[in-house]
Design a protein around this motif. Sequence first.
Motif, PDB file in Angstrom:
ATOM      1  N   CYS A   1     -39.863  -3.238 -45.148  1.00  0.00           N
ATOM      2  CA  CYS A   1     -39.334  -2.407 -43.924  1.00  0.00           C
ATOM      3  C   CYS A   1     -38.389  -3.501 -42.938  1.00  0.00           C
ATOM      4  CB  CYS A   1     -40.680  -1.719 -43.378  1.00  0.00           C
ATOM      5  SG  CYS A   1     -41.794  -2.837 -42.497  1.00  0.00           S
TER       6      CYS A   1
ATOM      7  N   TYR B   1     -46.439  -1.479 -40.873  1.00  0.00           N
ATOM      8  CA  TYR B   1     -45.938   0.012 -41.017  1.00  0.00           C
ATOM      9  C   TYR B   1     -45.604   0.250 -42.404  1.00  0.00           C
ATOM     10  CZ  TYR B   1     -45.602  -2.173 -36.171  1.00  0.00           C
ATOM     11  OH  TYR B   1     -46.396  -2.757 -35.450  1.00  0.00           O
ATOM     12  N   CYS B   2     -45.185  -1.034 -43.329  1.00  0.00           N
ATOM     13  CA  CYS B   2     -45.050  -0.094 -44.858  1.00  0.00           C
ATOM     14  C   CYS B   2     -46.253  -0.718 -45.740  1.00  0.00           C
ATOM     15  CB  CYS B   2     -43.658  -0.730 -45.354  1.00  0.00           C
ATOM     16  SG  CYS B   2     -44.022  -2.673 -45.265  1.00  0.00           S
TER      17      CYS B   2
END
Length: 53
Positions: A11, A36-37
């Motif tokens: 990301c 986050y990803c």
Amino acid sequence: MSSTSYRCKGCGATLETKDDLTRQQGITRSSWFCRYCMTAVPGVVGEKLKHRR
């Protein structure tokens, strides 16, 4: 970006502290992922960042 940060390959987030990582405990060692990803982060990077708050 400092020498103790890492740019996520998935990301593009800058990972600088343990709060930016997710750890999955394995039998022989932990695996580190971007919070986050969920892209895998190299173990050496994860081990360095886990000590930063």
